[in-house]
Design an enzyme around this catalytic site. Structure first.
Site, short mmCIF file in Angstrom:
data_model
loop_
_atom_site.label_atom_id
_atom_site.label_comp_id
_atom_site.label_asym_id
_atom_site.label_seq_id
_atom_site.Cartn_x
_atom_site.Cartn_y
_atom_site.Cartn_z
N SER A 61 0.79 -1.23 0.00
CA SER A 61 0.00 0.00 0.00
C SER A 61 0.82 1.28 0.00
O SER A 61 0.25 2.36 -0.15
CB SER A 61 -0.95 0.01 1.19
N LYS A 64 0.21 3.60 -2.81
CA LYS A 64 -1.01 4.42 -2.95
C LYS A 64 -0.73 5.92 -3.08
O LYS A 64 -1.32 6.58 -3.93
CB LYS A 64 -2.00 4.10 -1.84
N TYR A 189 -3.53 -2.83 -10.42
CA TYR A 189 -3.46 -2.63 -8.96
C TYR A 189 -2.52 -3.66 -8.30
O TYR A 189 -1.66 -3.29 -7.48
CB TYR A 189 -4.87 -2.71 -8.37
N TYR A 241 -4.30 3.55 7.96
CA TYR A 241 -5.64 2.92 8.05
C TYR A 241 -6.36 3.33 9.34
O TYR A 241 -6.30 4.48 9.73
CB TYR A 241 -5.54 1.40 7.98
N VAL A 259 1.36 -3.87 3.73
CA VAL A 259 1.39 -5.18 4.38
C VAL A 259 2.66 -5.98 4.07
O VAL A 259 2.87 -7.05 4.63
CB VAL A 259 0.13 -6.03 4.05
N1 GLU Z 1 -1.89 -5.62 -2.00
C1 GLU Z 1 -2.50 -5.45 -0.72
C2 GLU Z 1 -3.98 -5.68 -0.82
O1 GLU Z 1 -4.60 -5.13 -1.68
C3 GLU Z 1 -2.20 -4.08 -0.18
C4 GLU Z 1 -2.74 -3.88 1.19
C5 GLU Z 1 -1.82 -3.13 2.11
O2 GLU Z 1 -0.62 -3.04 1.93
O3 GLU Z 1 -2.33 -2.60 3.08
O4 GLU Z 1 -4.58 -6.40 -0.07
#
Ligand code: GLU
Length: 305
Positions: A61, A64, A189, A241, A259
């Site tokens: 993420s 993003k 994505y 988050y 993650v």
């Molecule tokens: N590729 C992960 C997902 O879409 C990214 C989530 C993250 O890093 O928080 O679940």
């Protein structure tokens, strides 16, 4: 400063054993929970590093904010804001942010999955391959590292198992927020999340946000300063988050977690920080990484509040 970083890593090493490496993407389960690294790039050009700062991991993420920057560069703020909102969701990264009401673009946030999937459709390109290549190019430019590529195994692993993200993309399509083929959008994505970086790359990218759009080495302007303001504000309210409030109180700088175990932190006008430790807390944020940042923020008075 290097001594301070070494000291903080030693102090926080026990926390690496308290987190859990992500397993919902099977390939991520191979991460080594003992890894812990940090890289700090300061505005005077000096950099400091300790631990496993050279070790590569998938950006997840932390891509993003880069996606958001590219969407802004391609379309301008008004266009992007009308399609992906800016209110913090206060929810987990993969939350299905819809009840019985109609899903509206203002319910989306670019720092959680649903908003990020929608943002893939805002990047310019003749197909999703070209869109992804442009995102990869921007990542390389911001990091000052032309060798950045993707981890194909993680990409295929997430493509095979990412059904929650598939559900989110179909909901977006159902509500006409995206129009393109769901699998094409998701390929973009998933590839974006599989970009392979190290702590130094994240520190360099974070530095561009800290310096309001300037290149870490050349001082060249990479994007308008108002986009850095836009991204940093959203990182502050939603970058960690549903742990963003606690992070704002305990650390107090714009930051984004992934993650894969990476955290990119932005200390406006002062520094970009990249941290890596794959053991995650219950909210999907690097557990030891947050502990290191908390101590560094206290020792160096980093909080912007
Ligand atoms: N590729 C992960 C997902 O879409 C990214 C989530 C993250 O890093 O928080 O679940």
């Amino acid at each position: 400063m290097e001594e301070l970083l070494e000291e903080l890593l030693e102090e926080c090493r026990p926390y690496t054993q308290q987190g859990n490496v992500a397993t919902y993407i099977p390939e991520l389960a191979k991460g080594d929970p003992n890894d812990l690294g940090i890289y700090v790039l300061r505005s005077d050009g000096r950099h400091y590093q300790a631990g496993d700062y050279k070790k590569c991991f998938t950006i997840q993420s932390v891509v993003k904010p880069i996606l958001l920057l590219l969407a802004l560069l391609d379309n301008g703020e008004e266009y992007v804001r009308a399609r992906v909102g800016v209110e913090a969701t206060g929810k987990p990264f993969d939350a299905i942010n819809v009840t019985d009401q109609t899903l509206l673009s203002e319910h989306l946030n670019p720092m959680v999955n649903m908003g990020a999937i929608a943002m893939c459709t805002l990047i310019k390109g003749s197909d999703y391959n070209e869109r992804f290549q442009r995102l990869l190019e921007l990542t390389r430019t911001l990091a000052g590292n032309p060798n950045i590529g993707i981890n194909e195994d993680v990409f295929l692993s997430e493509k095979r198992t990412g059904n929650k993200n598939r559900a989110l993309a179909f909901l977006l399509k159902n509500y006409n927020i995206i129009q393109d083929d769901v699998e094409d959008v998701l390929d973009c994505y998933f590839k974006a999340c599989s970009i392979s970086v190290n702590s130094k790359d994240l520190a360099n990218i974070g530095f561009t946000l800290a310096s309001r759009g300037k290149h870490p080495q050349t001082d060249e302007r990479l994007y308008p300063s108002q986009y850095a303001h836009y991204v940093n504000a959203i990182l502050t309210t939603c970058g960690m988050y549903d742990g963003s409030g606690e992070f704002a109180v305990n650390v107090g700088v714009p930051a984004k977690s992934g993650v894969g175990g990476g955290i990119m932190a932005v200390v406006p006008t002062r520094m970009g920080i990249g941290i890596f430790s794959p053991g995650l807390d219950a909210k999907g944020n690097s557990l030891a990484g947050i502990q290191v940042l908390q101590r560094l923020a206290k020792r160096m008075y980093l909080s912007i509040f």
